[in-house]
Motif scaffolding. Structure first.
Motif, PDB file in Angstrom:
ATOM      1  N   LEU A 396       0.835  -1.212   0.000  1.00 27.81           N
ATOM      2  CA  LEU A 396       0.000   0.000   0.000  1.00 27.81           C
ATOM      3  C   LEU A 396       0.866   1.256   0.000  1.00 27.81           C
ATOM      4  O   LEU A 396       0.600   2.219  -0.727  1.00 27.81           O
ATOM      5  CB  LEU A 396      -0.929   0.009   1.217  1.00 27.81           C
ATOM      6  N   ARG A 399       2.439   2.369  -3.148  1.00 28.43           N
ATOM      7  CA  ARG A 399       1.553   3.066  -4.092  1.00 28.43           C
ATOM      8  C   ARG A 399       1.296   4.518  -3.665  1.00 28.43           C
ATOM      9  O   ARG A 399       0.425   5.187  -4.211  1.00 28.43           O
ATOM     10  CB  ARG A 399       0.220   2.331  -4.236  1.00 28.43           C
ATOM     11  N   ILE A 401       0.435   5.509  -0.480  1.00 29.44           N
ATOM     12  CA  ILE A 401      -0.479   5.661   0.656  1.00 29.44           C
ATOM     13  C   ILE A 401       0.331   5.768   1.955  1.00 29.44           C
ATOM     14  O   ILE A 401       1.197   4.942   2.217  1.00 29.44           O
ATOM     15  CB  ILE A 401      -1.465   4.473   0.714  1.00 29.44           C
ATOM     16  N   GLY A 402       0.050   6.788   2.726  1.00 27.70           N
ATOM     17  CA  GLY A 402       0.796   7.021   3.965  1.00 27.70           C
ATOM     18  C   GLY A 402       0.572   5.908   4.982  1.00 27.70           C
ATOM     19  O   GLY A 402      -0.419   5.190   4.937  1.00 27.70           O
ATOM     20  N   ASN A 405      -2.818   5.848   6.941  1.00 28.15           N
ATOM     21  CA  ASN A 405      -3.949   5.435   6.110  1.00 28.15           C
ATOM     22  C   ASN A 405      -3.846   3.981   5.665  1.00 28.15           C
ATOM     23  O   ASN A 405      -4.867   3.298   5.511  1.00 28.15           O
ATOM     24  CB  ASN A 405      -4.076   6.351   4.893  1.00 28.15           C
ATOM     25  N   LEU A 409      -6.710   1.324   6.297  1.00 21.92           N
ATOM     26  CA  LEU A 409      -7.312   0.514   5.235  1.00 21.92           C
ATOM     27  C   LEU A 409      -7.297  -0.962   5.612  1.00 21.92           C
ATOM     28  O   LEU A 409      -8.300  -1.658   5.443  1.00 21.92           O
ATOM     29  CB  LEU A 409      -6.522   0.676   3.933  1.00 21.92           C
ATOM     30  N   LEU A 410      -6.182  -1.413   6.146  1.00 24.11           N
ATOM     31  CA  LEU A 410      -6.081  -2.835   6.474  1.00 24.11           C
ATOM     32  C   LEU A 410      -6.978  -3.197   7.657  1.00 24.11           C
ATOM     33  O   LEU A 410      -7.630  -4.234   7.666  1.00 24.11           O
ATOM     34  CB  LEU A 410      -4.627  -3.220   6.776  1.00 24.11           C
ATOM     35  N   ALA A 413     -10.513  -3.144   6.453  1.00 23.44           N
ATOM     36  CA  ALA A 413     -10.788  -4.314   5.622  1.00 23.44           C
ATOM     37  C   ALA A 413     -11.042  -5.538   6.505  1.00 23.44           C
ATOM     38  O   ALA A 413     -11.919  -6.353   6.236  1.00 23.44           O
ATOM     39  CB  ALA A 413      -9.619  -4.576   4.682  1.00 23.44           C
ATOM     40  N   ASP A 416     -14.423  -5.098   8.132  1.00 24.76           N
ATOM     41  CA  ASP A 416     -15.509  -5.004   7.157  1.00 24.76           C
ATOM     42  C   ASP A 416     -16.207  -6.338   6.905  1.00 24.76           C
ATOM     43  O   ASP A 416     -17.388  -6.375   6.580  1.00 24.76           O
ATOM     44  CB  ASP A 416     -14.938  -4.442   5.854  1.00 24.76           C
ATOM     45  N   ILE A 464      -8.918   8.949   3.784  1.00 23.80           N
ATOM     46  CA  ILE A 464      -8.995   8.085   2.624  1.00 23.80           C
ATOM     47  C   ILE A 464     -10.445   7.682   2.500  1.00 23.80           C
ATOM     48  O   ILE A 464     -11.192   7.724   3.470  1.00 23.80           O
ATOM     49  CB  ILE A 464      -8.130   6.830   2.807  1.00 23.80           C
ATOM     50  N   ASP A 465     -10.822   7.299   1.351  1.00 20.92           N
ATOM     51  CA  ASP A 465     -12.218   6.953   1.160  1.00 20.92           C
ATOM     52  C   ASP A 465     -12.364   5.443   1.052  1.00 20.92           C
ATOM     53  O   ASP A 465     -11.950   4.838   0.076  1.00 20.92           O
ATOM     54  CB  ASP A 465     -12.737   7.605  -0.116  1.00 20.92           C
ATOM     55  N   VAL A 466     -12.925   4.864   2.074  1.00 20.40           N
ATOM     56  CA  VAL A 466     -13.107   3.429   1.975  1.00 20.40           C
ATOM     57  C   VAL A 466     -14.571   3.082   1.717  1.00 20.40           C
ATOM     58  O   VAL A 466     -14.961   1.943   1.786  1.00 20.40           O
ATOM     59  CB  VAL A 466     -12.608   2.680   3.240  1.00 20.40           C
ATOM     60  N   SER A 467     -15.333   4.088   1.399  1.00 18.77           N
ATOM     61  CA  SER A 467     -16.724   3.790   1.085  1.00 18.77           C
ATOM     62  C   SER A 467     -16.762   3.133  -0.285  1.00 18.77           C
ATOM     63  O   SER A 467     -15.846   3.250  -1.075  1.00 18.77           O
ATOM     64  CB  SER A 467     -17.543   5.065   1.073  1.00 18.77           C
ATOM     65  N   LYS A 468     -17.833   2.436  -0.511  1.00 17.76           N
ATOM     66  CA  LYS A 468     -17.926   1.777  -1.813  1.00 17.76           C
ATOM     67  C   LYS A 468     -18.406   2.794  -2.829  1.00 17.76           C
ATOM     68  O   LYS A 468     -19.460   3.370  -2.659  1.00 17.76           O
ATOM     69  CB  LYS A 468     -18.898   0.598  -1.731  1.00 17.76           C
ATOM     70  N   ILE A 469     -17.635   3.027  -3.830  1.00 22.19           N
ATOM     71  CA  ILE A 469     -18.089   4.005  -4.823  1.00 22.19           C
ATOM     72  C   ILE A 469     -18.454   3.281  -6.105  1.00 22.19           C
ATOM     73  O   ILE A 469     -18.126   2.129  -6.282  1.00 22.19           O
ATOM     74  CB  ILE A 469     -17.028   5.081  -5.124  1.00 22.19           C
TER      75      ILE A 469
END
Ligand code: ADP
Ligand code: MG
Lengths: 469, 249
Positions: A396, A399, A401-402, A405, A409-410, A413, A416, A464-469
């Motif tokens: 991550l 790519r 990503i700080g 974040n 994200l992990l 996830a 989730d 960061i946007d972890v919503s489903k877009i």
């Protein structure tokens, strides 16, 4: 208002309290309920509070909680009844909200309603008055005083809580939201009791929240009995967002009849010392139970999920998946016990507990356990504990990503998978939001699972946007 | 000069893997690095990316005249360094869409740009998917989870297309690909080539280099670049094998 002097809650004090108040407190009891009370008291008297010498409590130490002084109100007060916290609602979630303040059913002058379709929702105390036969048939019939001394204590003392009855064949079209808020001037000791009865082929969704209103310490011993008759379906959510000085022993007893089906979700976002005792018993064949859990703890918080599934009938399926993230000095326990009885042929039983420990001082004690007395079964159990995957972190970050974040994200996830099991969409979004806030350290304890009156909704802004877009 | 590596030594757990690498890469160039297994090709990529598993014990890496040792992994990435991994890791629960959106917007923020609006982002995704001929709805699946080897590699190139790096290091992106997939990957790279960026292609086989024509070929052997040349070197190596290199040492 009388002034109160908090005291240490000891078995001796409790027995004394019981004797002094019995005639007045339990005057409304239907006869069987009263008999169960006496038996429960006896059982508690024998056992007292559990300590770390008991296998079941080895990794959960209540001594600090029990050494505090509490006020233990045996009656509801005026304030409990008129409280303003129960006014509003989560947007887009159309639910029937019922509130409990400090364990007392908040009646707003209507302690019990009976809807046209026969659904009854209201105060358990009131239900004992109006429907003694119905209450007597179930109350104390499923929660075993032998199996748990906290349940015994609750059975002996509790006089109020929530009662829900869904008649045969009735499908409740709105989720019922049971919000349990604690707010008191003193440290408070609470024992409330809920009874939920689903008739044959009845359907219900219950969202059951444990919330604090401020930072006052509390000790709650809550017992909920839930019975599902043949073919009934229950979608059950237990959401916990309590303050760091709260102790909660929450025991939920599910009894499933033939073809009954349960989806249960235990989501713990905050709390001090939490213990969820979950009992699932299959009383008929072809029952089905999915029990999910998610806990996100930090500081000195402690969460203990103790689950006992009793396959007493053939052809049933149980599935447990509990996931936790423990940060700082938080500690957790997962004790899953599946019992497959002799006659429970063709049982399917699965248990899985997965944990992420973010620090060296965070701890988890995970013990999935199968006890099987039948050959014809499919069972599995698993447990894993680890850190965030360093390879995934590197990927991550490579790519752009700080680190913060990437961690978020992990962790999200990981969580989730459980959040995704929430079937009610607005509730799923709400929980998603709360989980994000929790992981970012921004969740307030006054942020209740569904009620949010004083301030407008502030959806969590994930950088960061972890919503489903 | 875009990348200047001078006398780079790197070790893992005290074991030296890179033993004095020198490599200069200019904008607009394609370099190929070849060499037998276990000689340190992936290690070189990881060290450039800043993986902390490896200790740089000597030498330096300058990128855009900056000393990379002073930059974190994510800062290097935001400065335009991209690694197409030999073994892309599976990340259950993180969708490629969220992953890429987060990455794109963090890189934009680093450059002082506003986040890309959702609509534009989705358009960009579609465009880049076409570039690497991804037709399936790969993008809503968890990153690499359950992907075939070929899908993983294609997904790396897709990410590269999304992030538009200045220096892309592709680590054995060709291995395990059939000829069609290979062509797709190579096409993707060729379409992304500009005078402003550079590629370092790590490969075992000359095959890929028929599609991505390198300006320079380097042979890495036991932690050192032992031979450099033009694209003919790859053909010669293919014909004579690595023993030829060993004999020359
Ligand atoms: N994570 C690691 N731990 C220990 N040794 C490693 C690790 N990664 C690479 N190495 C060692 O470094 C050497 C070079 O590996 P690598 O860079 O992967 O080679 P190549 O990519 O050229 O096949 C090998 O000897 C390998 O065993
Ligand atoms: Mg390699």
């Amino acid at each position: 208002m009388d002034s109160v002097t908090p005291y240490r809650i000891t078995p001796e004090r409790l027995l004394d309290l019981f004797e002094k108040n019995r005639s007045e407190l339990f005057a409304n009891d239907p006869p069987d309920v009263h008999a169960r009370r006496e038996k429960a008291l006896e059982s508690f008297q024998k056992k007292g509070f559990p300590d770390k010498k008991l296998e079941d409590w080895r990794n959960t130490d209540l001594s600090e909680s029990l050494n505090r002084e509490y006020d233990y109100p045996l009656h509801r007060t005026e304030e409990d009844d008129q409280h303003k916290v129960f006014r509003c609602n989560i947007p887009h979630l159309d639910t029937a909200v019922i509130g409990q303040l400090n364990g007392w059913f908040v009646s707003k002058d209507v302690p019990l309603i009976e809807l046209g379709n026969g659904i009854i929702i209201g105060s358990l105390a009131e239900a004992m008055n109006k429907y003694p036969g119905l209450v007597e048939k179930h109350l104390g019939n499923y929660a075993s005083v032998e199996q748990s001394s906290f349940t015994a204590l609750n059975t002996a003392f509790a006089t109020d809580g929530t009662f829900i009855y869904i008649p045969d064949g009735v499908k409740s079209d709105k989720p019922v939201q049971l919000v349990n808020v604690i707010q008191h001037r003193e440290n408070i000791f609470i024992q409330s009791r809920n009874l939920i009865v689903l008739g044959k082929n009845a359907q219900l969704t219950v969202v059951h929240c444990d919330d604090s209103y401020d930072h006052q310490p509390s000790f709650s011993n809550v017992v909920t009995e839930i019975v599902l008759d043949e073919g009934a379906f229950l979608d059950h959510y237990k959401l916990q967002n309590l303050n760091n000085d709260s102790t909660l022993i929450s025991s939920t007893w599910f009894h499933l009849g033939k073809n009954a089906s349960l989806e249960s979700h235990f989501i713990t976002l905050n709390g001090g010392m939490l213990r969820n005792n979950t009992f699932v018993k299959f009383n008929g064949s072809f029952g089905n139970a999915n029990v999910y859990g998610l806990y996100l703890m930090d500081r000195q918080q402690h969460i203990d999920n103790n689950i006992f599934v009793d396959h007493a009938s053939p052809d049933c399926m149980s599935n447990e998946l509990f996931k936790g993230v423990l940060d700082e000095h938080a500690s957790g326990v997962f004790n899953g016990h599946v019992l497959v009885e002799r006659d429970a042929q063709r049982t399917n039983a699965y248990q899985n507990n997965r944990n992420i420990l973010l620090t060296d001082s965070a701890k988890i004690n995970s013990k999935p356990f199968l006890e099987i007395y039948n050959d014809d079964v499919k069972c599995s159990h698993g447990s894993s504990t680890g850190q965030l995957d360093p390879q995934a972190m590197f990927y991550l970050q490579q790519r752009g990503i700080g680190e913060e974040n990437a961690r978020m994200l992990l962790m999200y996830a990981f969580a989730d998978e459980i959040v995704n099991k929430i079937a009610i969409e607005p509730l799923q979004h709400r929980i998603e939001d709360m989980v994000k806030k929790r992981l970012q350290g921004e969740l307030q304890i006054c942020e209740q699972c569904v009620l949010h009156c004083s301030t407008p909704e502030h959806p969590a802004e994930f950088k960061i946007d972890v919503s489903k877009i | 000069m875009l990348l200047k590596i001078t006398n780079l030594h790197a070790a893992i757990n005290g074991k030296e893997i890179l033993k004095g690498i020198n490599l200069d890469v200019n904008k607009g160039e394609v370099h190929a690095i070849m060499g037998p297994n276990g000689t340190g090709k992936s290690t070189l990529a990881a060290v450039i990316a800043g993986r902390d598993l490896f200790d740089v014990t000597q030498g330096e890496i300058l990128y855009k005249r900056k000393n990379l040792m002073n930059l974190s992994v994510e800062e290097r990435a935001r400065e335009g360094i991209f690694i197409g991994f030999q073994y892309p890791v599976e990340i259950p629960g993180v969708s490629i869409t969220n992953f890429m959106r987060t990455a794109v917007n963090e890189i934009r923020a680093y450059k002082g740009l506003d986040p890309l609006p959702a609509g534009e982002f989705l358009k960009m995704m579609e465009k880049k998917k076409k570039l690497v001929e991804i037709t399936s709805d790969l993008t809503n699946r968890s990153v690499n989870e359950g992907f075939s080897g070929g899908e993983k590699k294609r997904n790396e190139i897709f990410q590269m297309a999304m992030l538009e790096p200045t220096l892309a290091i592709l680590d054995e992106t060709d291995s395990g690909l059939d000829i069609d997939a290979l062509r797709v990957v190579a096409n993707g790279v060729n379409k992304l080539r500009t005078p402003e960026n550079a590629f370092v292609v790590i490969t075992h086989y000359q095959r890929l280099l028929e599609y991505i024509i390198p300006d320079f070929v380097h042979i890495l052997y036991e932690g050192r670049i032992v031979k450099s040349g033009g694209k003919e070197l790859a053909i010669e190596l293919e014909e004579k094998g690595y023993d030829w290199i060993k004999q020359q040492l």
